[in-house]
Design an enzyme around this catalytic site. Structure first.
Site, mmCIF file in Angstrom:
data_model
loop_
_atom_site.group_PDB
_atom_site.id
_atom_site.type_symbol
_atom_site.label_atom_id
_atom_site.label_comp_id
_atom_site.label_asym_id
_atom_site.label_seq_id
_atom_site.Cartn_x
_atom_site.Cartn_y
_atom_site.Cartn_z
ATOM 1 N N TYR A 1 2.477 9.941 -11.684
ATOM 2 C CA TYR A 1 1.798 9.082 -10.710
ATOM 3 C C TYR A 1 0.961 8.029 -11.429
ATOM 4 O O TYR A 1 1.035 6.834 -11.110
ATOM 5 C CB TYR A 1 0.920 9.921 -9.789
ATOM 6 C CG TYR A 1 0.045 9.099 -8.874
ATOM 7 C CD1 TYR A 1 0.597 8.362 -7.829
ATOM 8 C CD2 TYR A 1 -1.340 9.046 -9.055
ATOM 9 C CE1 TYR A 1 -0.193 7.596 -6.994
ATOM 10 C CE2 TYR A 1 -2.145 8.288 -8.217
ATOM 11 C CZ TYR A 1 -1.567 7.570 -7.197
ATOM 12 O OH TYR A 1 -2.366 6.808 -6.366
ATOM 13 N N GLY A 2 0.181 8.451 -12.406
ATOM 14 C CA GLY A 2 -0.612 7.499 -13.172
ATOM 15 C C GLY A 2 0.263 6.494 -13.904
ATOM 16 O O GLY A 2 -0.064 5.302 -13.978
ATOM 17 N N ASN B 1 0.813 -1.214 0.000
ATOM 18 C CA ASN B 1 0.000 0.000 0.000
ATOM 19 C C ASN B 1 0.850 1.269 0.000
ATOM 20 O O ASN B 1 0.351 2.345 -0.328
ATOM 21 C CB ASN B 1 -0.928 0.000 1.224
ATOM 22 C CG ASN B 1 -1.643 1.317 1.403
ATOM 23 O OD1 ASN B 1 -2.542 1.674 0.646
ATOM 24 N ND2 ASN B 1 -1.227 2.083 2.419
#
Length: 239
Positions: free
Chosen positions: A143-144, A77
């Site tokens: 980020y994507g 995570n």
């Protein structure tokens, strides 16, 4: 009792995931960079904690000796959009640093921790990595791109670990409120615009994501591997 490791488990989605496993009676270890945050979270959860930077090979190598000797579930995570902490610039050195920062935080962190723990996965183990709707062409630049790379890596990992009956999947959230992700910068208008893209008319919550992670770690998901589970209220239709 299963041994569960959750990186970035001190707050937000990671904390909700850790809480769900702890409530099920699993033994949980949470990791992250901020020791005081982890210590407080672990105390509330009844979990173990280990502070280290998951994007640092040296730190992961040292930390590995203190993580459980057997791992049943790993939830990658740790991460986030590092661009939110950076001044935007067209200077090529700044651009390169920005892209590397997001790749390190979101992709390399998962790769390093998973690789360090691979020999410890029990038969029927689960690896679940948190992705993002940003990987599916909704923007967010580096980020994507980093989250898209997580999906590609997970597909390869699923093929590698399939013969060991270990599954690898991605849970890909859309807008989730009650986290530190946006650093307090998301406006009511921004929330409203994102909610308008959903089919159920609401933002996601950390528990929405946690419940999906718990499902992928359950016996009922034993034949699911190499998949991306979209948890976004229909803002992106995975079809």
């Amino acid at each position: 009792m299963r041994e569960v490791v959750v990186t970035g488990g001190g707050t937000g989605i990671g904390y909700a995931v850790a809480a769900a496993f702890a409530a099920a009676g699993d033994r949980v270890t949470i990791t992250g960079r901020r020791e005081h945050v982890l210590k407080e979270a672990a105390s509330r959860l009844g979990a173990d904690f280990l502070p280290f930077d998951a994007a640092s090979p040296a730190a992961v190598k040292v930390a590995a000796s203190r993580l459980p000797e057997r791992v049943d579930v790993l939830v990658n995570n740790a991460g986030g959009n590092t661009n939110l902490d950076r001044r935007q610039s067209d200077d090529l050195l700044d651009v390169a640093e920005g892209w590397l920062a997001n790749l390190n935080a979101n992709l390399l962190s998962a790769v390093l921790v998973t690789t360090a723990l691979l020999p410890r996965f029990a038969k029927g183990g689960r690896i679940i990595t948190i992705g993002s709707i940003a990987a599916r062409g909704t923007g967010s630049g580096s980020y994507g791109a980093a989250k898209a790379a997580v999906e590609a890596w997970t597909a390869d990992l699923a093929a590698q670990l399939g013969p060991r009956s270990v599954t690898a999947n991605v849970v890909s959230p859309g807008l989730v409120v009650d986290t530190e992700f946006f650093r307090g910068r998301l406006t009511e208008e921004g929330i409203r615009a994102r909610v308008e893209n959903t089919r159920n008319g609401r933002p996601g919550t950390p528990s929405d994501v946690a419940d999906s992670v718990v499902f992928l770690a359950s016996p009922g998901a034993r034949h699911l591997t190499g998949q991306v589970l979209h948890v976004n209220g229909g803002a992106y239709l995975g079809r």
